[in-house]
Write a protein that holds these residues in place. Sequence first.
Motif, mmCIF file in Angstrom:
data_model
loop_
_atom_site.group_PDB
_atom_site.id
_atom_site.type_symbol
_atom_site.label_atom_id
_atom_site.label_comp_id
_atom_site.label_asym_id
_atom_site.label_seq_id
_atom_site.Cartn_x
_atom_site.Cartn_y
_atom_site.Cartn_z
ATOM 1 N N UNK A 123 -3.955 -9.430 9.553
ATOM 2 C CA UNK A 123 -2.686 -9.036 8.963
ATOM 3 C C UNK A 123 -2.604 -9.413 7.485
ATOM 4 N N UNK A 124 -3.183 -10.556 7.124
ATOM 5 C CA UNK A 124 -3.163 -10.995 5.731
ATOM 6 C C UNK A 124 -3.869 -9.981 4.843
ATOM 7 N N UNK A 125 -5.031 -9.497 5.298
ATOM 8 C CA UNK A 125 -5.819 -8.602 4.460
ATOM 9 C C UNK A 125 -5.518 -7.126 4.710
ATOM 10 N N UNK A 126 -4.736 -6.830 5.760
ATOM 11 C CA UNK A 126 -4.354 -5.438 6.000
ATOM 12 C C UNK A 126 -3.167 -5.043 5.133
ATOM 13 N N UNK A 127 -2.359 -6.035 4.744
ATOM 14 C CA UNK A 127 -1.191 -5.734 3.906
ATOM 15 C C UNK A 127 -1.654 -5.296 2.521
ATOM 16 N N UNK A 128 -1.128 -4.158 2.075
ATOM 17 C CA UNK A 128 -1.507 -3.608 0.769
ATOM 18 C C UNK A 128 -0.255 -3.477 -0.087
ATOM 19 N N UNK A 129 -0.215 -4.238 -1.152
ATOM 20 C CA UNK A 129 0.911 -4.159 -2.066
ATOM 21 C C UNK A 129 0.767 -2.978 -3.019
ATOM 22 N N UNK A 130 1.872 -2.425 -3.438
ATOM 23 C CA UNK A 130 1.873 -1.293 -4.351
ATOM 24 C C UNK A 130 2.539 -1.698 -5.663
ATOM 25 N N UNK A 131 2.122 -1.102 -6.782
ATOM 26 C CA UNK A 131 2.647 -1.504 -8.091
ATOM 27 C C UNK A 131 4.118 -1.166 -8.262
ATOM 28 N N UNK A 132 4.748 -1.874 -9.219
ATOM 29 C CA UNK A 132 6.173 -1.650 -9.484
ATOM 30 C C UNK A 132 6.440 -0.208 -9.909
ATOM 31 N N UNK A 133 5.486 0.386 -10.648
ATOM 32 C CA UNK A 133 5.674 1.761 -11.114
ATOM 33 C C UNK A 133 5.865 2.717 -9.946
ATOM 34 N N UNK A 134 5.117 2.478 -8.868
ATOM 35 C CA UNK A 134 5.244 3.314 -7.672
ATOM 36 C C UNK A 134 6.636 3.174 -7.061
ATOM 37 N N UNK A 135 7.091 1.918 -6.940
ATOM 38 C CA UNK A 135 8.398 1.673 -6.336
ATOM 39 C C UNK A 135 9.503 2.300 -7.184
ATOM 40 N N UNK A 136 9.386 2.180 -8.520
ATOM 41 C CA UNK A 136 10.394 2.752 -9.410
ATOM 42 C C UNK A 136 10.405 4.274 -9.324
#
Length: 293
Positions: free
Chosen positions: A261-274
Amino acid sequence: MTEAFTESAAVLPGAALCQGDVFVFLDENQHLDKWQRAGVVVTADCDLANNKHAGIVSYVPVLPLKEYLAHRLLPRYAEDQRQRHLKSLTGRIRELEQGRGAGPGLSSRAIEAWAAQADGAAELIEHFGPLPAETQRLITAAVTSVQKCTAARHIDDYDEMFALLETLQPSTTKSRKTAADRLNDDILNRLRNLPGDSFFMSSLGADHTGGFVAYLRLVREIRSQQIALSYHDQSLRGVVAKRISRLRAPYVYRLTQLLAEVFAAIGLPDEYEESRAAVFEACLRPLTPAGAA
């Protein structure tokens, strides 16, 4: 008298290395860094059995509970307390500014920078000119607390860190608990809700008790030949650690599940969220009726 609970079990000397095997570094190899105390093998059994690991074994490091607290938990606690005292200091300064009609006033960044200076309290008081003694005392206390929290974050020893954080506990007459008791309660609450990258173990074996935490975010490697699987192997050249136990089910499965689970989580950049938020807003915005002005 019942035996103490343990998540691990003894392994027959010479048994093949398996996922979940617990090893400790030999005395002469310990303390090279904080992560070389103990480890849990996380290389899959199928890779070990079919020799697909090329002699390299992956493991997650294990820290004694107090070392984990000093390295991971208490620094976060100290930072939370620093932010709390900084917020209190900022609020008090805003009240002073409003009371004197001073604007736009000090920025939050300026207040934080002032609070970090050795003579920050005196300079803040001087900035506002004559102040009541009680107001000066409150500003000085808040700045001192911010500085103590900052200092606590850079202490490696648990007992020293605890002693410093204990002095920050607010005085109260509503509870019979001491400052140390209240700090212990705060730490226990955080331990009961360990982050997903940490796995608690009561013991690693009969001679290694007192609580340990496997840190799953840091995966290291060691050659399989460097881990002694029996007492006689410890004298072999290149051996730096010895196996002492093996995690039992379901604990080995839970550890590997958390690791995935630790390495499956993929964060996305702020630009994507915005960008996503902007598209959602544009898509859901009511359309202007035809012919409207």
